[in-house]
Structures are given as C-alpha cells and as structure tokens.
Design a protein around this motif. Structure first.
Motif, PDB file in Angstrom:
ATOM      1  N   ILE A 208      45.576  33.978  39.172  1.00  0.00           N
ATOM      2  CA  ILE A 208      44.799  35.096  39.704  1.00  0.00           C
ATOM      3  C   ILE A 208      44.959  35.181  41.219  1.00  0.00           C
ATOM      4  O   ILE A 208      45.146  36.266  41.786  1.00  0.00           O
ATOM      5  CB  ILE A 208      43.316  34.951  39.309  1.00  0.00           C
ATOM      6  N   GLU A 209      44.912  34.036  41.895  1.00  0.00           N
ATOM      7  CA  GLU A 209      45.083  34.042  43.348  1.00  0.00           C
ATOM      8  C   GLU A 209      46.479  34.527  43.736  1.00  0.00           C
ATOM      9  O   GLU A 209      46.647  35.244  44.735  1.00  0.00           O
ATOM     10  CB  GLU A 209      44.829  32.644  43.895  1.00  0.00           C
ATOM     11  N   TYR A 224      36.855  38.460  44.264  1.00  0.00           N
ATOM     12  CA  TYR A 224      37.122  37.252  43.473  1.00  0.00           C
ATOM     13  C   TYR A 224      36.402  36.051  44.072  1.00  0.00           C
ATOM     14  O   TYR A 224      35.762  35.262  43.356  1.00  0.00           O
ATOM     15  CB  TYR A 224      38.631  37.006  43.426  1.00  0.00           C
ATOM     16  N   GLU A 229      33.774  38.612  38.129  1.00  0.00           N
ATOM     17  CA  GLU A 229      34.746  38.483  37.048  1.00  0.00           C
ATOM     18  C   GLU A 229      35.652  39.719  37.064  1.00  0.00           C
ATOM     19  O   GLU A 229      35.202  40.835  36.803  1.00  0.00           O
ATOM     20  CB  GLU A 229      34.039  38.368  35.694  1.00  0.00           C
ATOM     21  N   LEU A 230      36.901  39.506  37.386  1.00  0.00           N
ATOM     22  CA  LEU A 230      37.828  40.628  37.519  1.00  0.00           C
ATOM     23  C   LEU A 230      38.326  41.083  36.158  1.00  0.00           C
ATOM     24  O   LEU A 230      38.513  40.281  35.234  1.00  0.00           O
ATOM     25  CB  LEU A 230      39.010  40.226  38.405  1.00  0.00           C
TER      26      LEU A 230
END
Length: 705
Positions: A208-209, A224, A229-230
C-alpha cells in the motif's frame, strides 16, 4: 476481424535460460484454450518457421485470448549469445515480464536488461516461477528482485505455503484480502479467509505504501497514516496506473499445476494483470521516426486508418513457405498482396547495406496460440507474419510507397567474436554467398566480411553458441558445409636495422636475355613514414629509364612481404649502385632485381613483425574490475584509464586499455565467463607496434609452413 489496438497487449518475456519462460507460455496457452506447441502440428512448419528444437534460441510469437483481449507473447532466448532476438522482442512489445526462478535467482544479464528497460520507462512486472520445486523460496526471490531491481518491486499476491503435488495451493491477494485456491477441482475464490499471519500484514502495508508513493492523489498518504481504511478498488486502480507508467512493478507467483490437473497456480492473476495494467499499443510511445531522406515527419499514433508504418522484428526461412517475416504494425493497416516500401538504413557498418525498394508482400497470418491462420488485415498494434518479403531484413521498416518513412534502428551490440570459414566443396562454394546473405538478413547480430588483407571469409558472431547455431543453419537449412578456422591477424613487416642488399637477375642462356643488377641500402623508419626511395646513382651505373623500375620492384616486394606474406612498411631504400646491359636489360629485369635486393637486405637485417593494437573499452560491475584488469595485463595489454559511470549506473566502471588484436580474438567468450555474463566491451583500431620476439618467431614459423 482483428482486435483494435485498445484490445491488444504485446508482452515480451525475458529472463535467463532455465527460468521457465517457455513453460509459462505453454501453460498460459493451455489455460486460455489456445493451441500450444504440443497441440499443433503446424509448429514444425509455421509456428516458429523452424523446428521445435530451435525453441530457446529464437524469438517465438504466441497469441492467446483473455477477457476479449488479444495478448501477444514474445518469448525471447535467455542465452546471451542471442541478444539480437531479445532486442527484437523488446522493440515489438509494449511491456515486459521478467521471469525469475524461485530456485536459481537472478543473473547479471537480467539485471542489466532491467536497467535498460528502466531507461526507456517500459512497464515491467516480475513473475516468480518454479514455486513447486522443493528448494523454492518466494520470500527470498522477492528480496533478490528488490535488491536487483529496486524498491519499487513489490508482491501483490503471497503464496500460502509452497505448492506441492497432490495438494491444494493458495494465493492471498494483498490488496483485496481474498484467497484463491488452486487444486484438483480448479480455481476457487474465498471471500472470508482465516489464519492470515503477520507476514501478510507486513507485506500488505509495504504494498500500500508503495502504491501511495506513486499515486497522483497527494492526500492519499495522509489518509492512510491517519488510520483510514482505503478502498481496495481505488488502490488497484492506482496500482494499475503506476504499472502502465513504468513506476511500479508487481511481483506475481506462478507454479505449474499442482497435481497434473487444474490451471497453473497464479495463471489467472497473471492474465488479469496483463490485461488490466499493461498498456495497449495506443498508450505506448512510438519509436523515433524520420522520412527516408532524413527529413522530419509528423508523429504517428496507433491508428488503423493512419499512414502505414511497420517493422520487421524477425526473419526466417521456411523450407515449405520461403521467407517469413514477423512484423509489428505501429500505424495503419497491413493487408495481403499490398505493395509497400521497404527501407533499411543505418546498418552499413555492420555489413547490412542501405536499401530502398517497393515490394509486394505475400500472405498475412496472425498467431492463434503457436499456430498461424490467414487473415485479411493486421491493423495498428498487431503483430503478424508476412510471407514472401524477398528484400526485407530484420530491422527494416515497411511504409506507404507514396510517403516512405523510416524507424530508427533499435540498439544492437556489435558482434565481437570472429571465426574464419571456408566452403568444403566446390558445390558448397557456389551456394555459400547466397546462404550467408540469407543468414545476415535473418540475424542483425551477424556480420559477414571478407578480410581484404588475409583473404579470409569471416563471420562475426556474439558467442560460441551463436557460431554453432549459424553453422548448423548453413548445413541443415541451406545445404552448405563449411570448415571453420582461426582468423589471421593482418600483420606488418619492417626491418630490424640497416643492411646492404644485392639484387641480381641475370639470364643469358639462348635467345633474348635478362640482365639487371642493383645494390641498395635499406633501413627502418618511424611508424607511419611509408616508403622513402632515394636515387643515389652516379655515373649512370643504372640508366635513368630503369630507376623507376627498381622502385616499382621494391614496392611490389613490400606489398608481398618477405617473411610472412604481410606487407612491409616504413623503410628507406637508397639505390646506390648497379649494372645494366645494352641489349638484355629491361624494365621487368630491374623490377625483379629491385625485389631481390630488398629480400637480401631483409635477410641480413632481420624482419621485425608489427601487430595491430586495439583501443578497448570494457564496461563491468565494480566487483569484477580487479579480475578484468588482471586479465587484460595477461593479454599484454596496457590499462590507460578507469572511469566510474554516472549516478544512473552506480556500481559500474569503464576500463580503457590498449591490447594486441592477437590477444582479443576470443575475448567475447572469455569476458563473459570472467564477469558471469555482465561485462561488455567495444574495440577499435589504434596503431601498429613491434611484436615481442618470442611471439614473432612463432608467427613467422607458422606462416612459413
């Protein structure tokens, strides 16, 4: 009707030999129901244009359908000798799949290729194969990829345990959290997985990062980090955009079917990724383009109604069909029996002369799996096979005959391994020129030259395996047998010191005689001086009309040499005395006497052999610098400088040296061994220098026999 450019994906598969590229292609063909090499008898005649035994050394084209998309897979050779086929695959593709074995890791050539793709911002993904092997380690393979390719390489699926024969295999989607099971019953998705461990959470956070770092949404990171919560769908969209732009590189696991049934593990995920994230031909930048006269021309796009622009990326000869050309269409639409303009420029130095000609193409076929079927058109973005293009070579441009254009040739390394060949029989000698012309048309990495000094016919190749394939093709495909030998070096002769020479040509046994005597003083001169002929005759010992004859005889003898058959250079010859006969002297007699005088002086002074010295630039990773420098010194070379490359190539150094050409004949092979395939070099002629006595004496003895 062929798919439009938006519905096509052209993907090249790269990786070292044994990584599993060909097996991956065959598995994907099976999953999608396309004819594979094992299913199609046409493979031997049409699929590659060669028999199946050639797979692994040639660019092969296969096509499959997934979600109403056409995916053209270009399987490239992993062996470095066949880099020409690899470069052709890169040119024809819009994205690259790097195939990495979970058992064998990554070689230096694959690292260098990744950097090359990075320079042109080509979208890339990594597939980790052979996960069903007992020694497979997906985590270690990902770490090796990140070390070799950079931190933008991140897994998007994790295997839950190692796929084993007879057992279920599970893949966990890091963004969706969904689990996919592969096994005897096929492929199944599980919405609510259980038992996910901390490794999953850590890998998911890193992914995610990594996606956020490449996202165009600047507020995404703050959301984030704030604990929001994406949406997985949004992250997937961002990831696909980053992949298409060449900024993010997903890693996907892949294993052959776990129990002999069901789809290969990770096959559907890989197909989905190619369809969703890899760019279409319409989104990929076009190669540089000019008109054939060198003038600028407007840019083009992947428009089927635009001007025709296509490129031959592979040429082969089929014993049943004739010449077959794999063609990537960049613009316009290619149709059977159309007349096109064939242009080939910019490769004359490599033995491929420029040409411009209008030519009518033959039939047109598109791949279906590994088989071919005839079609009425191939629009922009497609890759097709064209028959009966008699003039076109690999790398040539096809365009409208009314407005011919030229694509800049792709980068191709220079062949640096020479071998001498000679036809075995008179029949072979008659067929050899045509066969070599066909080989050169098919393979831009081979150069055919006749050395004007040694008279040898030389094939310049990429390596020993390349040599073996070329000679095998000459014999099996064209019926030409040749003997191979070592190339001779074009040496020069000079004198070791000053000496007196006597030339006497006297024949007076009946009829018109021959009479000429001349005496010379010969001495060496500095390099580059050539011949200095000095007339010091006094009193008419040699008549004025015959002094040019003596010089002509000396020039002719210098061209023939006196010890090795190599030309003699850089000497001063003073004609100091001689005799003539009023009846029997002639121009030819004094030419012969002049040559004999030079031979006599050389026998007294001794012959010095001069050998060609090359300027060599060797590019190697830093860890091999010491070994390469030591090897160059062992070749009688002189290292004259070292230069670390700029920030874009950290960890690589250019070593510049001067090395005798005699020591460089097989350097292409030996450098590859010394640097594990990561070293490259270039060479150019510098000058001639005296050869050491022990080497020169051996050379004189060998060439005298």
């Amino acid at each position: 009707m062929p798919s439009a450019a938006a519905n096509v994906r052209n993907v090249v598969l790269v990786g070292h030999t044994g990584a599993g590229k060909t097996a991956l292609v065959e598995d994907l063909l099976t999953v999608t129901g396309a004819p594979s090499a094992g299913q199609s008898r046409e493979q031997a005649r049409h699929g590659d244009g060669e028999h199946r035994s050639t797979r692994g050394i040639s660019l092969t084209l296969s096509a499959l359908r997934h979600r109403n998309m056409t995916i053209n897979l270009l399987d490239t050779p992993g062996y470095p000798d066949f880099v020409g086929e690899l470069r052709a695959g890169l040119r024809a593709a819009d994205a690259a799949l790097f195939i990495v074995s979970a058992v064998d890791g990554i070689d230096g050539a694959t690292r260098a290729l990744w950097a090359e793709c990075s320079d042109v911002n080509m979208p890339r993904a990594v597939v980790v194969t052979r996960l069903d092997h007992p020694r497979a380690d997906f985590t270690a393979a990902v770490a090796a990829c990140q070390d070799a390719f950079g931190t933008g390489v991140l897994p998007v699926f994790l295997p839950d345990g190692a796929p084993q024969a007879g057992a279920e295999a599970r893949l966990v989607g890091l963004l969706t959290g969904r689990v996919v099971e592969y096994g005897r019953g096929g492929r199944h998705e599980i919405d609510e997985p259980s038992g996910l461990n901390g490794a999953f959470e850590a890998a998911r956070g890193a992914l995610i990062e990594g996606i956020i770092a490449e996202s165009e949404d600047e507020g995404l990171l703050d959301r984030y980090l704030g604990g929001e919560e994406l949406d997985p769908k949004m992250l997937l969209d961002d990831a696909e955009t980053a992949i298409a732009h060449g900024a993010f590189h997903p890693v996907l696991p892949f294993a052959r079917a776990t129990n002999g049934a069901g789809p290969p593990v990770g096959s559907v995920e890989l197909l989905d990724m190619m369809v969703d994230a890899f760019p279409s031909p319409a989104e990929h930048p076009m190669p540089p383009l000019t008109r054939c006269d060198g003038s600028d021309c407007p840019g083009i796009s992947a428009d089927p109604d635009g001007p025709l622009l296509a490129e031959v990326v592979r040429t082969t000869t089929d014993p049943y069909v004739g010449r077959m050309s794999v063609v990537r269409v960049f613009s316009g639409t290619l149709r059977p029996d159309a007349t096109v303009h064939v242009s080939g420029h910019g490769r004359a130095a490599a033995g491929h002369p420029d040409h411009d000609v209008d030519e009518k193409i033959g039939g047109l076929s598109l791949p279906e799996g590994t088989a071919l079927h005839p079609v009425d058109a191939c629009p922009a973005g497609g890759i097709c096979v064209v028959t009966k293009l008699g003039t076109a070579e690999t790398g040539d441009t096809l365009s409208d005959r009314d407005d011919p254009r030229l694509l800049a040739p792709w980068s191709m390394p220079e062949p640096l391994l020479p071998i001498a060949i000679e036809a075995r029989t008179k029949s072979d000698e008659d067929k050899l020129p045509g066969a070599l012309a066909r080989l050169a048309a098919e393979d831009p990495t081979v150069t055919v030259r006749t050395d004007t000094e040694t008279g040898q016919l030389l094939l310049w190749c990429m390596g020993e395996a390349h040599v073996d394939v070329l000679l095998d093709r000459l014999a099996s495909r064209y019926g030409v047998d040749v003997d191979r030998g070592e190339p001779k070096i074009a040496l020069r002769e000079s004198l070791r010191g000053a000496a007196h020479g006597l030339g006497r040509h006297v024949k007076q046994s009946g009829g018109h005689g021959q009479y000429a005597i001349c005496q010379i003083e010969a001495e060496p001169l500095p390099a580059g001086s050539g011949l200095q002929f000095v007339d010091e005759i006094v009193g008419g010992a040699v008549p004025r009309s015959f002094i040019p004859s003596v010089e002509k005889g000396i020039v002719a003898q210098m061209a023939r040499g006196v010890a090795t058959g190599c030309p003699m250079v850089d000497i001063r010859v003073r004609l100091v005395d001689g005799k003539a006969h009023s009846v029997d002297s002639s121009d030819m007699a004094f030419q012969i006497a002049g040559g004999l005088a030079l031979r006599d002086a050389a026998a007294k002074a001794g012959v010095a052999l001069l050998e060609p010295i090359l300027e060599v630039s060797v590019l190697v990773p830093d860890e091999h610098v010491g070994a390469v420098m030591g090897d160059l010194s062992g070749r009688r070379g002189r290292v004259i400088g070292m230069e670390p490359l700029g920030a874009g190539d950290v960890g690589r150094t250019v070593i510049r040296a001067e090395v005798p050409e005699l020591e460089m004949i097989r350097y292409a092979i030996e450098l590859r061994s010394l640097t594990q395939g990561t070293g490259t070099f270039t060479r150019c002629a510098a000058r001639y220098e005296p050869m050491p006595d022990h080497v020169a004496s051996t050379m004189i003895r060998d060439r005298a026999t």
